[in-house]
Structures are given as structure tokens and as C-alpha cells.
Scaffold this motif. Structure first.
Motif, PDB file in Angstrom:
ATOM      1  N   GLU A 132      12.516  -1.808  -4.278  1.00 36.39           N
ATOM      2  CA  GLU A 132      12.756  -1.191  -2.964  1.00 36.39           C
ATOM      3  C   GLU A 132      11.631  -0.256  -2.558  1.00 36.39           C
ATOM      4  N   GLN A 133      11.128   0.535  -3.508  1.00 34.83           N
ATOM      5  CA  GLN A 133      10.027   1.443  -3.189  1.00 34.83           C
ATOM      6  C   GLN A 133       8.779   0.668  -2.786  1.00 34.83           C
ATOM      7  N   GLU A 136       9.220  -0.577   0.751  1.00 41.14           N
ATOM      8  CA  GLU A 136       9.063   0.520   1.715  1.00 41.14           C
ATOM      9  C   GLU A 136       7.591   0.860   1.926  1.00 41.14           C
ATOM     10  N   GLU A 137       6.830   0.891   0.843  1.00 43.07           N
ATOM     11  CA  GLU A 137       5.408   1.216   0.972  1.00 43.07           C
ATOM     12  C   GLU A 137       4.675   0.120   1.738  1.00 43.07           C
ATOM     13  N   ALA A 139       5.948  -1.839   3.965  1.00 45.80           N
ATOM     14  CA  ALA A 139       6.424  -1.886   5.352  1.00 45.80           C
ATOM     15  C   ALA A 139       5.608  -0.981   6.275  1.00 45.80           C
ATOM     16  N   ALA A 140       4.890  -0.022   5.718  1.00 44.69           N
ATOM     17  CA  ALA A 140       4.080   0.868   6.550  1.00 44.69           C
ATOM     18  C   ALA A 140       3.070   0.074   7.366  1.00 44.69           C
ATOM     19  N   GLN A 215      14.319 -10.166  -2.115  1.00 46.66           N
ATOM     20  CA  GLN A 215      15.251  -9.056  -2.293  1.00 46.66           C
ATOM     21  C   GLN A 215      16.653  -9.554  -2.633  1.00 46.66           C
TER      22      GLN A 215
END
Length: 233
Positions: A132-133, A136-137, A139-140, A215
């Protein structure tokens, strides 16, 4: 991974020399993707060309895959014989392991938990809890070269950890009393492997569906992992 074929040349597809460095191959791949991908250049978009470029980079972008590809261009039959020998050696090792006897059942359980379950459990926790981390990174800015490099390095490390966990899992036969836990671990490892393969396709074509599928496979793997833990407790 894409099939190796002697009648195709991935170097020509990426317009690089067979002596090109990995950095030159990556640079050529990204240049061609930006040229033919519809999200970056509508005028020169070419779906079929993107497929060929992705297939070529999937092989040449990884040093070990590239080495295998070069070797197969030289002698496909030699590689096939090597694979047969490896499968035979693995089967013989498994047969010898399963014949090992004379240990008390409690000792077998303790040994399997210590040498197989615990290290595999740690590897699964590390891989499953880290995705997940990473998402998220990424997705920036999914098109950022540095973020893509970091994501691909993350996937490479996860695959290495998974391979080690799979090797550890096969190193000892599971005790009959822990067959349920072993089965859940086995299927969890398989789901993680499938998930990593799906995630690996995202940097090749920037299609979010590969992220979502990866995912979901990780969520299935997590559920199976939890069931394995419950079976051991």
C-alpha cells in the motif's frame, strides 16, 4: 514473461545494438513508449507497436532475462536440456527429502515450524504489508521516471524475497498435522507471485488495471496467510 523466439529480434524492436548497456535499453524503451503511447502522443499512437516494445523490454530490461534470451538465440536446445536437468535434480532432491524418516512426530512439527513456517511467515508479512505504501508513493506521479524506478526496484526485491520463501517452503515436507497450514501458505505464496507479475506490467504500459488486479491478488494472499497463521495457533 514473453516467450523467446528465434525468428524475432527484441534489439531491433527497441532500435538498440546487442551490445547496448542496460541504461541505453531503458532509455530507448521509454523514448519509444512516449512516442507511440496514446496518452503521450496521439499523432503517433500505435497499439501494436506498444505491444511489441513492451514484449522486447520485458526481456531485455532485466539483465538475467536478457542473458537467457541471448543464450537461447545461440542454442535453444542447450537451454531446454539445462531446464530438464534442473527439474530432474529438483525432483530427486524432493524425493530424497520425503524419504527422510526416523524422527519423532513432535520433532518434525518443531523443525518445520522453525525452519519453514517462521521464515516463510516473516517473508509474507514483509511483502504483503509493504504494497500500500508503494502504491501511494507511485500515485504521486505514475509517469515520473524516478518513482517508476523505485517501484520496479521494490518489485524486484519482493520477487527475490518470494523466491527465497518458496525455496524454504519446499525444503522440508510438512508434518501431516500441519497440512492445512502448509496448504494456506502454499496458496498465499502463489497469489503473491501472481500479484507481483500483474504489478510488473504497470511500468510497461501505465494501465491502472494491473495495479488494481495486483492489489486484489495481494488481498487474497493476505486472507490465506491469516488462515495459515490461525491453523498454526
Amino acid at each position: 514473461m514473453a516467450d523467446f523466439k528465434q525468428d524475432s529480434n527484441h534489439y531491433d524492436t527497441l532500435k538498440v545494438s546487442p551490445d547496448a548497456s542496460q541504461a541505453e535499453i531503458k532509455q530507448a524503451y521509454r523514448r519509444l513508449v512516449k512516442l507511440f503511447h496514446p496518452d503521450s502522443n496521439q499523432e503517433t499512437a500505435d497499439k501494436e507497436q506498444i505491444i511489441r516494445i513492451n514484449a522486447a523490454y520485458e526481456v531485455l530490461g532485466d539483465s538475467q532475462s536478457r542473458l537467457n534470451y541471448d543464450q537461447q538465440l545461440q542454442s535453444e536446445s542447450q537451454n531446454l536440456n539445462s531446464e530438464r536437468q534442473q527439474r530432474t535434480a529438483s525432483a530427486q532432491k524432493h524425493y530424497q527429502t520425503t524419504r527422510k524418516s526416523g524422527k519423532d512426530a513432535d520433532e518434525q512439527v518443531e523443525e518445520w515450524l522453525r525452519l519453514v513456517y517462521q521464515p516463510v511467515n516473516r517473508s509474507l508479512c514483509s511483502i504483503l504489508n509493504s504494497l500500500e505504501q508503494q502504491i501511494e508513493e507511485l500515485a504521486a506521479d505514475p509517469f515520473d521516471d524516478e518513482l517508476l524506478d523505485e517501484f520496479q526496484e521494490y518489485l524486484k526485491n519482493c520477487k527475490a524475497d518470494l523466491k527465497q520463501a518458496q525455496t524454504t517452503f519446499r525444503s522440508l515436507p510438512n508434518p501431516p498435522s500441519l497440512a492445512r497450514a502448509a496448504a494456506h501458505l502454499y496458496y498465499s505464496l502463489n497469489q503473491v507471485g501472481d500479484g507481483l507479475e500483474e504489478l510488473s506490467y504497470f511500468p510497461l504500459n501505465y494501465d491502472d488495471r494491473y495495479l488494481h488486479t495486483g492489489q486484489e491478488l495481494f488481498r487474497i494472499a493476505t486472507r490465506l496467510h491469516c488462515e495459515a497463521q490461525a491453523s498454526v495457533e
